[in-house]
Motif scaffolding. Structure first.
Motif, PDB file in Angstrom:
ATOM      1  N   LEU A 817      11.068  14.911 -11.465  1.00 33.57           N
ATOM      2  CA  LEU A 817      10.790  15.575 -10.182  1.00 33.57           C
ATOM      3  C   LEU A 817       9.778  16.702 -10.375  1.00 33.57           C
ATOM      4  O   LEU A 817       8.886  16.908  -9.540  1.00 33.57           O
ATOM      5  CB  LEU A 817      12.091  16.090  -9.573  1.00 33.57           C
ATOM      6  CG  LEU A 817      13.062  15.006  -9.059  1.00 33.57           C
ATOM      7  CD1 LEU A 817      14.412  15.614  -8.715  1.00 33.57           C
ATOM      8  CD2 LEU A 817      12.477  14.304  -7.843  1.00 33.57           C
ATOM      9  N   ASN A 818       9.927  17.441 -11.464  1.00 29.61           N
ATOM     10  CA  ASN A 818       8.975  18.534 -11.729  1.00 29.61           C
ATOM     11  C   ASN A 818       7.563  17.988 -11.962  1.00 29.61           C
ATOM     12  O   ASN A 818       6.576  18.533 -11.437  1.00 29.61           O
ATOM     13  CB  ASN A 818       9.433  19.344 -12.951  1.00 29.61           C
ATOM     14  CG  ASN A 818      10.684  20.139 -12.650  1.00 29.61           C
ATOM     15  OD1 ASN A 818      10.955  20.483 -11.489  1.00 29.61           O
ATOM     16  ND2 ASN A 818      11.480  20.445 -13.669  1.00 29.61           N
ATOM     17  N   ARG A 821       5.934  16.887  -8.805  1.00 29.14           N
ATOM     18  CA  ARG A 821       5.484  18.009  -7.974  1.00 29.14           C
ATOM     19  C   ARG A 821       4.230  18.662  -8.545  1.00 29.14           C
ATOM     20  O   ARG A 821       3.305  19.015  -7.807  1.00 29.14           O
ATOM     21  CB  ARG A 821       6.613  19.040  -7.862  1.00 29.14           C
ATOM     22  CG  ARG A 821       6.282  20.227  -6.950  1.00 29.14           C
ATOM     23  CD  ARG A 821       7.493  21.121  -6.715  1.00 29.14           C
ATOM     24  NE  ARG A 821       8.088  21.582  -7.963  1.00 29.14           N
ATOM     25  CZ  ARG A 821       9.229  21.111  -8.466  1.00 29.14           C
ATOM     26  NH1 ARG A 821       9.900  20.170  -7.834  1.00 29.14           N
ATOM     27  NH2 ARG A 821       9.708  21.580  -9.609  1.00 29.14           N
ATOM     28  N   THR A 822       4.171  18.790  -9.857  1.00 34.17           N
ATOM     29  CA  THR A 822       3.057  19.528 -10.459  1.00 34.17           C
ATOM     30  C   THR A 822       1.847  18.638 -10.752  1.00 34.17           C
ATOM     31  O   THR A 822       0.706  19.079 -10.609  1.00 34.17           O
ATOM     32  CB  THR A 822       3.520  20.196 -11.760  1.00 34.17           C
ATOM     33  OG1 THR A 822       4.025  19.186 -12.655  1.00 34.17           O
ATOM     34  CG2 THR A 822       4.621  21.209 -11.480  1.00 34.17           C
ATOM     35  N   GLN A 824       1.245  15.485  -9.390  1.00 31.46           N
ATOM     36  CA  GLN A 824       0.837  14.660  -8.251  1.00 31.46           C
ATOM     37  C   GLN A 824       0.272  13.308  -8.713  1.00 31.46           C
ATOM     38  O   GLN A 824      -0.892  12.992  -8.503  1.00 31.46           O
ATOM     39  CB  GLN A 824      -0.197  15.400  -7.391  1.00 31.46           C
ATOM     40  CG  GLN A 824       0.360  16.603  -6.639  1.00 31.46           C
ATOM     41  CD  GLN A 824       1.323  16.184  -5.540  1.00 31.46           C
ATOM     42  OE1 GLN A 824       0.972  15.424  -4.660  1.00 31.46           O
ATOM     43  NE2 GLN A 824       2.535  16.696  -5.611  1.00 31.46           N
ATOM     44  N   LYS A 845      14.776  12.924  -2.912  1.00 33.08           N
ATOM     45  CA  LYS A 845      14.201  14.229  -3.264  1.00 33.08           C
ATOM     46  C   LYS A 845      12.679  14.162  -3.296  1.00 33.08           C
ATOM     47  O   LYS A 845      11.991  15.123  -2.918  1.00 33.08           O
ATOM     48  CB  LYS A 845      14.750  14.698  -4.618  1.00 33.08           C
ATOM     49  CG  LYS A 845      16.229  15.100  -4.577  1.00 33.08           C
ATOM     50  CD  LYS A 845      16.694  15.592  -5.939  1.00 33.08           C
ATOM     51  CE  LYS A 845      18.139  16.080  -5.880  1.00 33.08           C
ATOM     52  NZ  LYS A 845      18.254  17.306  -5.072  1.00 33.08           N
ATOM     53  N   LEU A 846      12.126  13.036  -3.754  1.00 29.89           N
ATOM     54  CA  LEU A 846      10.667  12.890  -3.758  1.00 29.89           C
ATOM     55  C   LEU A 846      10.100  12.947  -2.334  1.00 29.89           C
ATOM     56  O   LEU A 846       9.007  13.464  -2.103  1.00 29.89           O
ATOM     57  CB  LEU A 846      10.273  11.565  -4.411  1.00 29.89           C
ATOM     58  CG  LEU A 846      10.430  11.467  -5.934  1.00 29.89           C
ATOM     59  CD1 LEU A 846      10.219  10.036  -6.402  1.00 29.89           C
ATOM     60  CD2 LEU A 846       9.444  12.398  -6.638  1.00 29.89           C
ATOM     61  N   GLN A 849      10.810  16.936  -1.151  1.00 25.15           N
ATOM     62  CA  GLN A 849      10.412  18.122  -1.892  1.00 25.15           C
ATOM     63  C   GLN A 849       9.006  18.583  -1.482  1.00 25.15           C
ATOM     64  O   GLN A 849       8.217  17.813  -0.932  1.00 25.15           O
ATOM     65  CB  GLN A 849      10.471  17.862  -3.398  1.00 25.15           C
ATOM     66  CG  GLN A 849       9.354  16.971  -3.926  1.00 25.15           C
ATOM     67  CD  GLN A 849       9.417  16.810  -5.439  1.00 25.15           C
ATOM     68  OE1 GLN A 849      10.326  17.294  -6.088  1.00 25.15           O
ATOM     69  NE2 GLN A 849       8.423  16.136  -6.000  1.00 25.15           N
ATOM     70  N   ALA A 850       8.708  19.815  -1.745  1.00 23.86           N
ATOM     71  CA  ALA A 850       7.389  20.391  -1.444  1.00 23.86           C
ATOM     72  C   ALA A 850       6.730  20.795  -2.774  1.00 23.86           C
ATOM     73  O   ALA A 850       7.388  21.345  -3.669  1.00 23.86           O
ATOM     74  CB  ALA A 850       7.532  21.602  -0.525  1.00 23.86           C
ATOM     75  N   PRO A 851       5.420  20.605  -2.913  1.00 18.87           N
ATOM     76  CA  PRO A 851       4.583  19.891  -1.933  1.00 18.87           C
ATOM     77  C   PRO A 851       4.909  18.413  -1.923  1.00 18.87           C
ATOM     78  O   PRO A 851       5.357  17.869  -2.932  1.00 18.87           O
ATOM     79  CB  PRO A 851       3.170  20.144  -2.444  1.00 18.87           C
ATOM     80  CG  PRO A 851       3.346  20.319  -3.912  1.00 18.87           C
ATOM     81  CD  PRO A 851       4.651  21.027  -4.090  1.00 18.87           C
ATOM     82  N   PRO A 852       4.706  17.759  -0.795  1.00 20.19           N
ATOM     83  CA  PRO A 852       5.066  16.334  -0.710  1.00 20.19           C
ATOM     84  C   PRO A 852       4.166  15.482  -1.594  1.00 20.19           C
ATOM     85  O   PRO A 852       3.025  15.814  -1.859  1.00 20.19           O
ATOM     86  CB  PRO A 852       4.862  16.031   0.776  1.00 20.19           C
ATOM     87  CG  PRO A 852       3.840  17.037   1.232  1.00 20.19           C
ATOM     88  CD  PRO A 852       4.115  18.282   0.442  1.00 20.19           C
ATOM     89  N   ASN A 853       4.697  14.374  -2.025  1.00 25.96           N
ATOM     90  CA  ASN A 853       3.938  13.419  -2.822  1.00 25.96           C
ATOM     91  C   ASN A 853       3.992  12.077  -2.098  1.00 25.96           C
ATOM     92  O   ASN A 853       5.065  11.516  -1.896  1.00 25.96           O
ATOM     93  CB  ASN A 853       4.543  13.273  -4.229  1.00 25.96           C
ATOM     94  CG  ASN A 853       3.651  12.425  -5.131  1.00 25.96           C
ATOM     95  OD1 ASN A 853       3.408  11.269  -4.846  1.00 25.96           O
ATOM     96  ND2 ASN A 853       3.183  13.018  -6.213  1.00 25.96           N
TER      97      ASN A 853
END
Length: 899
Positions: A817-818, A821-822, A824, A845-846, A849-853
């Protein structure tokens, strides 16, 4: 002449009656001779009067006989129809001189077939035959006289014909002319139709009775206006009475219903009458002998045009077997569910005692037993069996018994010296079932206060042919029969599995403890060895430093003569050999202790071979050995430069030392498949026997070369083998005695990344998995979240073949998940069954979560059932791929979403 006309009338009793309606007299105005007129008139008048009276008498008698025959024919039963007809027609036949009566019917069923068999009557009776049109039997015999025939009809339906054979006479003429034959035929038609109808109705009733008896189904009708109730013969049987043994009444019907179910039955009847609801009630019936049966009643209410309830109809069916089967299935399902949950809990939590307590409690409930126990069969030192109780119903009847129950599952609750029912079970390995007739004798020696044992069952638990346990239950009111023992077979099997599994767990635990102790000893020995080698390295290097230093001073002294210079060279050569030996031994020690660091990088194969050859070429020239390089394409591998050079030097050094003088060495490098590169060193030495090849890579094993003049320690190949494996490769050889040997090193192709780790890895992919760092950035990035290293390695190799894609790896959901987010990524490849979080939760969660992917998310999982695939697609995965991985499918999926 006198003409008499009769008409036929029927009385109130439906009997025919013949009445004289008119007579024609001699005309008195007719002109007769005077001398004879009076005489003629007087004689004729008297004669005609007598003749007319006689005929009237005969016709009256004929009419009476037809009337009596008709009345008689209308009586009787279908079973005796031929007898009835013969008896009814006999007087008429005698009066008319009829020799034979034949009735031919168009119907040909079992009843007509029975009638055709009629041969009764005395020899003086007029024969009667009943036949069908499709048979020739029973036709009227050939006799003198006329055949009088009339057709038999019933409601415009032709039944057949009536034929009378008689000699012609005035009576037969009158019988025909006055329509008496038709009247008689009409009466016989009516009787035949009635008999045939009654026969069909009785057959229908018999079939219904048999069908209801066979199906255990009866019907009842209740007149709601008169409160009268009627039912079929099977209804009393359904309530435990013989046919006709229960008087028909609503009160008797309700009295036969189980007291606990009467309210439900009455409520169902009331709902059907008042609200026109379908009548459907399942209830119990108590038979006079106490037997309880289950009945299903379904019915409805018949209403008048204004909706008033007039009559209630119901079908009653015995569903005891269905109810018992459903109950048995429910019990079977409960048993299997309990066993599944118990076994699952045992596997997941490993709670042996708690699992058996739950199983015993459920066993008692399913069998309606009062108490019981589960025990394990063990053997003492003399292999004599004894019981260890693992679970028992808590029924303490005294302080000692209460204390004994507290020791369940330990070696303090064991039953040796089995000379009782349990002993019989263990000796014979058979089921023991005790009913109430034997229980008093067998359990007479129970301790004071022990609950009475009325019925008893003990079952052996076998794993193969070995008796591993036993369970026993007691005091089931209906006893323990074979059907219950069969029902409990899954329990028996599961209990055996649990006992055997626990024994294996205990054995594995003991083995694990032994292994841990052995490992601790081995680790201690390794540490001691490493400490010893480290200490010896220090102790050896200190004096060796002085030897090498002063030896170099001596070598550089120009004042030394040739012998002294040669001695200095020998000192330096021996010192260097000793230093190499020390370094190799220390390298082995580092590898074994896991402390050898590797720095993996992309290496040009030709470059490292050239560098190694620079160090070995002089030795080869001294022995006249030719070195050649072939098939050296522009290949790159992933390896540690220093350690790969060390491995190559070992192979090249051996190729020089163990080669023949004026021999040759061939060095080659070429791809092996798509993921590997082979580096080969071929010599022209003596070769190695195939049987001794496995010994080559053993430390300090020189295969007898230690007795030769060739220098060596026997460590080089062993060290090379370890180094190559640490770099993710492999080493091997082929050899022909008398021709030479080929050693090869196989390494992974270029990975495009370097790393340095205390834990060596074969490629940068493992490093990525641990750190989550991205490889060399390419056009499109793929994030793969997967906890299995083998799967990660496979996908990495697949992606490496695609020049437009790069891979980011994560081994946990949180890390994935990290990275999503980082970094992309352009596509996310996701395993559903991760240990810390399932794939559906990660997908959610994907999305939130923000920012969206907005990258497509593809499931890659071993969950391949159709329902699981459907669930995955419904959950929102853009695609759903299953393992084992289809490389072509995975590659096409990448191209589909990434272009």
């Amino acid at each position: 002449m006198v003409s008499i006309i009769y008409t036929v009338k029927f009385t109130d009793e439906k009997k025919p009656q013949f009445v004289c309606t008119s007579k024609t007299k001699i005309d008195p105005n007719r002109r007769y001779p005077s001398n004879t007129k009076s005489e003629i008139l007087n004689w004729n008048s008297a004669h005609f009067v007598k003749t007319a009276e006689h005929r009237v008498k005969l016709h009256g008698q004929l009419a009476r006989l037809v009337s009596e025959a008709s009345a008689h024919a209308l009586s009787g039963h279908w079973a005796s129809a031929p007898e009835t007809l013969q008896s009814a027609l006999q007087p008429l036949c005698g009066f008319l001189g009829i020799h034979h009566v034949s009735i031919r019917l168009r119907q040909n069923d079992s009843l007509v077939a029975n009638w055709r068999q009629f041969t009764g009557g005395s020899s003086n009776d007029t024969p009667l035959s009943i036949t069908s049109f499709d048979t020739t039997e029973g036709r009227s015999p050939r006799v003198d006289g006329d055949k009088i025939e009339t057709q038999l009809w019933k409601d415009q339906t032709a039944l057949g014909s009536l034929e009378l054979l008689a000699r012609q006479s005035t009576l037969t003429d009158a019988f025909c002319d006055q329509g008496l034959i038709d009247i008689l035929g009409s009466v016989i038609s009516h009787s035949l139709a009635r008999w045939l109808s009654e026969f069909d109705q009785e057959q229908d009733r018999e079939r219904l009775h048999k069908a209801q008896a066979f199906a255990n189904i009866g019907t009842w009708e209740w007149n709601l206006e008169t409160n009268e109730m009627v039912w079929t013969e099977i209804i009393p049987v359904l309530f435990g009475y013989p046919e006709g043994g229960l008087e028909t009444s609503y009160a008797n019907f309700m009295a036969a219903v189980h007291p606990d179910d009467r309210a439900d039955v009455e409520a169902g009847i009331a709902a059907a009458i008042e609200y026109d609801e379908p009548y459907r009630v399942e209830h119990r019936a108590v038979w006079p002998d106490g037997t309880v049966r289950w009945l299903l009643e379904t019915g409805a209410v018949v209403r008048s045009d204004d909706g008033t309830a007039k009559q209630m109809l119901s079908v009653v069916e015995d569903v005891t077997q269905v109810h018992e089967a459903e109950q048995q299935l429910a019990n079977q399902a409960s048993l299997l569910n309990m066993l599944h949950e118990s076994l699952t809990t045992f596997i997941r939590e490993g709670k042996f005692r708690a699992t058996l307590d739950t199983m015993l409690e459920s066993l008692l409930e399913l069998t309606n037993s009062e108490f019981g126990f589960l025990a394990e069969v063990l053997q003492d030192g003399e292999e004599a069996p004894y019981l260890r109780v693992q679970s028992i119903t808590n029924l303490p009847w005294s302080l000692p018994s209460e204390e004994m129950c507290s020791r369940v599952g330990t070696d303090r609750f064991e039953l040796p010296g089995l000379d009782n029912v349990m002993g019989e079970l263990i000796r014979n390995k058979k089921v023991v079932s005790v009913d109430e007739t034997r229980s008093v004798e067998l359990f007479a020696g129970l301790p004071e206060g022990h609950p009475e044992i009325r019925t008893f069952l003990s079952v052996p638990i076998l794993v193969g042919s070995d008796l591993v346990g036993v369970f026993a239950i007691a005091n089931r009111d209906s006893g323990y029969d074979q059907s219950l023992i069969s029902f409990l077979q899954p329990f028996t099997t599961t209990y055996g599995v649990i006992i055997n599994s626990q024994r294996m767990i205990d054995m594995e635990g003991n083995n694990r403890k032994s292994l841990v102790r052995e490992k601790q000893r081995a680790d201690q020995a390794n540490r001691a060895k490493s400490e010893f080698l480290s200490s010896m390295s220090h102790e050896l290097r200190t004096p060796l430093n002085a030897i090498l230093g002063f030896g170099q001073l001596l070598e550089s002294d120009a004042a030394l003569n040739e012998d002294q210079q040669d001695s200095a060279n020998e000192i330096l050569s021996a010192s260097n050999h000793l230093l190499a030996l020390i370094n190799e031994v220390l390298d082995l020690a580092r590898i074994e202790s896991g402390k050898l660091d590797l720095s993996l990088e992309t290496i040009h194969v030709r470059a490292i071979i050239d560098e190694a050859l620079m160090l070995i070429r002089l030795s080869a020239e001294k022995r006249g050995i030719q070195i050649s390089i072939s098939n050296m394409a522009n290949l790159r591998v992933t390896a540690d430069w220093t350690r790969l050079k060390q491995a190559l030097l070992n192979l090249l050094s051996n190729a020089v030392k163990y080669n023949r003088s004026e021999g040759s060495i061939l060095i080659e490098a070429k791809p092996h498949g798509t993921a590997w590169v082979d580096i080969r060193v071929t010599d022209t030495g003596p070769g190695i026997p195939e049987s001794r090849i496995p010994e080559l890579f053993q430390p300090f094993n020189r295969l007898g070369a230690e007795l030769s003049h060739i220098e060596g320690t026997g460590i080089g190949l062993s060290l090379t083998h370890r180094l190559v494996e640490l770099m993710g490769g492999s080493i091997g050889l082929t050899s022909v005695v008398g021709e030479g040997s080929t050693f090869w090193i196989r390494l992974p192709v270029e990975q495009g990344h370097t790393s340095t780790n205390a834990e060596p890895s074969i490629n940068s992919g493992q490093s990525k998995t641990l750190s989550g760092e991205q490889t060399v950035t390419k056009n499109k990035s793929i994030l793969y979240i997967e906890d299995n290293p083998a799967n990660l390695k496979l996908v990495e190799r697949i992606v490496q073949r695609q020049p437009d894609f790069s891979l980011i790896s994560a081994t946990t959901a949180e890390e994935g998940l990290n990275l999503a987010r980082t970094c992309q990524p352009d596509l996310i490849l996701l395993d559903i069954n991760l240990p810390d979080m399932n794939g559906y939760t990660i997908l959610h969660k994907l999305e939130t979560q923000a920012p969206p992917n907005n990258a497509p998310v593809i499931a890659l999982t071993a969950s391949a059932m159709h329902c699981e695939v459907r669930r995955g697609k419904n959950a929102g995965f853009d695609d759903y791929l299953t393992k084992p991985i289809n490389i072509a499918e995975l590659t096409n999926t990448f191209k589909k979403y990434l272009g």
